[in-house]
Design a protein around this motif. Structure first.
Motif, short mmCIF file in Angstrom:
data_model
loop_
_atom_site.label_atom_id
_atom_site.label_comp_id
_atom_site.label_asym_id
_atom_site.label_seq_id
_atom_site.Cartn_x
_atom_site.Cartn_y
_atom_site.Cartn_z
N ALA A 148 0.81 -1.22 0.00
CA ALA A 148 0.00 0.00 0.00
C ALA A 148 0.84 1.27 0.00
O ALA A 148 0.31 2.36 -0.19
N GLY A 149 2.15 1.13 0.24
CA GLY A 149 3.02 2.30 0.29
C GLY A 149 2.99 3.02 1.61
O GLY A 149 3.38 4.20 1.69
N THR A 150 2.58 2.33 2.69
CA THR A 150 2.48 2.97 4.00
C THR A 150 3.42 2.35 5.02
O THR A 150 3.37 2.70 6.19
N ALA A 151 4.30 1.43 4.59
CA ALA A 151 5.18 0.73 5.52
C ALA A 151 6.35 1.59 5.93
O ALA A 151 6.78 2.49 5.20
N THR A 152 6.86 1.32 7.12
CA THR A 152 8.10 1.93 7.60
C THR A 152 9.04 0.82 8.04
O THR A 152 8.62 -0.30 8.30
N GLY A 153 10.32 1.13 8.12
CA GLY A 153 11.27 0.13 8.58
C GLY A 153 12.10 -0.42 7.44
O GLY A 153 12.42 0.30 6.47
N ASP A 154 12.45 -1.68 7.53
CA ASP A 154 13.32 -2.35 6.57
C ASP A 154 12.53 -2.66 5.30
O ASP A 154 11.95 -3.73 5.14
N THR A 155 12.52 -1.70 4.36
CA THR A 155 11.69 -1.87 3.17
C THR A 155 12.18 -3.01 2.28
O THR A 155 11.37 -3.65 1.59
N ALA A 156 13.48 -3.27 2.27
CA ALA A 156 13.98 -4.37 1.43
C ALA A 156 13.41 -5.70 1.92
O ALA A 156 12.99 -6.55 1.11
N ARG A 157 13.40 -5.89 3.24
CA ARG A 157 12.86 -7.13 3.79
C ARG A 157 11.36 -7.22 3.54
O ARG A 157 10.83 -8.29 3.17
N LEU A 158 10.64 -6.09 3.69
CA LEU A 158 9.20 -6.10 3.46
C LEU A 158 8.87 -6.33 1.99
O LEU A 158 7.88 -7.00 1.67
N GLU A 159 9.69 -5.81 1.12
CA GLU A 159 9.46 -6.03 -0.30
C GLU A 159 9.60 -7.51 -0.65
O GLU A 159 8.83 -8.04 -1.46
N ARG A 160 10.58 -8.19 -0.04
CA ARG A 160 10.72 -9.62 -0.28
C ARG A 160 9.49 -10.38 0.21
O ARG A 160 9.01 -11.30 -0.46
N ARG A 161 8.96 -9.98 1.39
CA ARG A 161 7.74 -10.62 1.89
C ARG A 161 6.57 -10.42 0.93
O ARG A 161 5.81 -11.33 0.64
N TRP A 162 6.42 -9.18 0.47
CA TRP A 162 5.33 -8.87 -0.44
C TRP A 162 5.47 -9.63 -1.76
O TRP A 162 4.49 -10.17 -2.29
N ASP A 163 6.69 -9.71 -2.29
CA ASP A 163 6.91 -10.45 -3.54
C ASP A 163 6.50 -11.91 -3.40
O ASP A 163 5.87 -12.48 -4.30
N ARG A 164 6.86 -12.54 -2.27
CA ARG A 164 6.47 -13.94 -2.06
C ARG A 164 4.97 -14.07 -1.96
O ARG A 164 4.36 -15.00 -2.52
N LEU A 165 4.35 -13.14 -1.23
CA LEU A 165 2.90 -13.19 -1.04
C LEU A 165 2.17 -13.02 -2.37
O LEU A 165 1.22 -13.78 -2.68
N ALA A 166 2.58 -12.02 -3.15
CA ALA A 166 1.93 -11.78 -4.44
C ALA A 166 2.11 -12.97 -5.38
O ALA A 166 1.18 -13.36 -6.10
N GLU A 167 3.30 -13.58 -5.35
CA GLU A 167 3.53 -14.74 -6.21
C GLU A 167 2.65 -15.92 -5.79
O GLU A 167 2.08 -16.61 -6.64
N ASP A 168 2.54 -16.14 -4.48
CA ASP A 168 1.68 -17.22 -3.99
C ASP A 168 0.23 -17.00 -4.43
O ASP A 168 -0.47 -17.94 -4.84
N PHE A 169 -0.24 -15.77 -4.31
CA PHE A 169 -1.62 -15.45 -4.69
C PHE A 169 -1.81 -15.62 -6.19
O PHE A 169 -2.82 -16.17 -6.65
N ARG A 170 -0.82 -15.20 -6.96
CA ARG A 170 -0.91 -15.20 -8.42
C ARG A 170 -0.81 -16.60 -9.00
O ARG A 170 -1.47 -16.91 -10.00
N THR A 171 0.00 -17.45 -8.40
CA THR A 171 0.31 -18.75 -9.01
C THR A 171 -0.40 -19.93 -8.37
O THR A 171 -0.26 -21.05 -8.85
N SER A 172 -1.16 -19.71 -7.28
CA SER A 172 -1.84 -20.83 -6.63
C SER A 172 -2.78 -21.53 -7.60
O SER A 172 -3.47 -20.89 -8.40
N THR A 173 -2.79 -22.84 -7.52
CA THR A 173 -3.67 -23.64 -8.40
C THR A 173 -4.94 -24.10 -7.70
O THR A 173 -5.69 -24.91 -8.23
N ALA A 174 -5.19 -23.59 -6.49
CA ALA A 174 -6.39 -23.97 -5.74
C ALA A 174 -7.64 -23.46 -6.44
O ALA A 174 -7.60 -22.51 -7.23
N ALA A 175 -8.77 -24.08 -6.13
CA ALA A 175 -10.04 -23.66 -6.73
C ALA A 175 -10.39 -22.23 -6.34
O ALA A 175 -10.94 -21.47 -7.14
N HIS A 176 -10.07 -21.86 -5.08
CA HIS A 176 -10.30 -20.49 -4.62
C HIS A 176 -9.08 -20.04 -3.81
O HIS A 176 -8.53 -20.82 -3.04
#
Length: 398
Positions: free
Chosen positions: A62-90
């Protein structure tokens, strides 16, 4: 607006993005999803975050985080990839951290998540949320009394107005509806006065997912402290000057103190809760009517009745007076808790520094492709000595 008691199930392959809003039952819903992971998986539902709420990653998105942005960006990248590539029905992703995104950031979030998603927004009357939002401001070092803070929040030209702008359905429709489509927005408007609506958020998600009886209420401690104890916290801020150079440390300490104060208040604590005065309730109702009109004019789905965003001003006091006393039991508990948590924070900070140094040493050793040498051992001994010294210093402050 399509108004329904419960939404129709989404087709297989659908993705759901729940963006909050804060203080609208999000923690209870997320705890239920987290507790039911295994059963949800058997039903073809992937709750993609590793914990109940990926709040820091969502705030980065959302662009509202503070702190270690490099670490948070890695977390977000993993989360977005999991959401984007999941093969579950929902696929479901939930965090109120997304709701703070500006319109350009909303578009970026949509692009990173890929494809299309149904965006769910949980609502409650803003008048019922403002005491909690003010208390959150105090936990971050705020100094203003509730009445002073309210005057700013309800003035559109005041910087404080941003505290409730994210709760405006018209703004949500304009930004999230533009990226995902108004017809893919689902707003949930339960009746705060009906105990049966306590499960409306859960039933809405089960209906969207085509499941039943999976999401059960979990014990979630997230209560607001009594008004006298909140005022004690505010006066601590006034005396402490926002924490000075250690502002971040004190913010963490006060956040944890206030949480303990609300979930397990000391014996002898006050019982009065913060109430929005009548003048503020009337002004909030004016804004709520505009919100209802925006919902009615949209192509969004509304679960429940948007009229529940209004409150009865007669239920609110004409005047409010801030407490100016607490019991000696509460004062003693507060002093002891702040001191203990401050020591804990110092120790944890020192331990984190040691762990970071240890990782750096390990990476250097790996890059040099060497086995353990006397120099490496000396470096580790030095790190351990630094950790022991930090702990001794923190204990002397107890």
């Amino acid at each position: 607006m399509r108004r329904v008691d419960l939404p129709a199930p989404l087709p297989a392959g659908s993705r759901i993005l729940h963006i909050g809003l804060p203080k609208t039952g999000t923690s209870a819903l997320q705890a239920s999803f987290h507790a039911a992971r295994e059963e949800l998986g058997r039903r073809g539902v992937d709750y993609v975050s590793r914990g109940a709420n990926p709040l820091s990653a969502a705030r980065f998105a959302a662009g509202t985080a503070t702190g270690d942005t490099a670490r948070l960006e890695r977390r977000w990248d993993r989360l977005a990839e999991d959401f984007r590539t999941s093969t579950a029905a929902h696929v479901v992703l939930s965090s109120e951290g997304f709701s703070g995104a500006a319109p350009d950031r909303v578009a970026w979030i949509g692009d990173r998540l890929g494809g299309e998603a149904t965006v769910v927004v949980t609502l409650r009357p803003v008048a019922a949320l403002l005491p909690s939002i003010w208390q959150q401001a105090l936990r971050r070092g705020g100094l203003e009394s509730f009445e002073e803070w309210l005057a700013g929040v309800l003035d559109p030209a005041h910087p404080h107005a941003a505290n409730i702008r994210r709760y405006d359905p018209a703004a949500i429709i304009a930004s999230w509806g533009r990226r995902f489509g108004e017809d893919r927005l689902v707003f949930v408007c339960g009746d705060p006065g009906d105990p049966g609506d306590r499960m409306l958020n859960h039933r809405t998600f089960e209906s969207l997912l085509g499941i039943d009886g999976v999401l059960e209420l979990q014990p979630v401690l997230n209560s607001s402290p009594p008004y006298p104890e909140i005022e004690m916290l505010r006066h601590f801020n006034l005396a402490n000057g926002r924490g000075g150079e250690d502002g971040e440390l004190w913010t963490r300490v006060l956040r944890r103190t206030a949480r303990r104060m609300g979930d397990a208040p000391p014996s002898g604590a006050g019982t009065a809760k913060v109430r929005v005065p009548r003048w503020a309730a009337e002004r909030i109702n004016e804004q709520a009517r505009e919100s209802i009109a925006a919902l009615e004019a949209s192509a969004a789905t509304v679960v429940g009745d948007p009229a529940h965003l209004l409150v009865d001003p007669a239920d609110h006091p004409v005047e409010t007076t801030a407490p100016d006393q607490v019991t000696v039991v509460s004062a003693g508990w507060f002093a002891d808790t702040v001191a203990r948590l401050a020591v804990d924070e110092v120790e944890e900070r020192a331990a984190r520094k040691v762990r970071r140094l240890e990782r750096k040493v390990a990476r250097l050793a790996e890059r040099r492709r060497t086995t353990t040498t006397l120099d490496d051992a000396s470096a580790r001994d030095l790190l351990l000595a630094l950790a022991r010294r930090a702990r001794r210093r923190s204990r002397r402050g107890r």
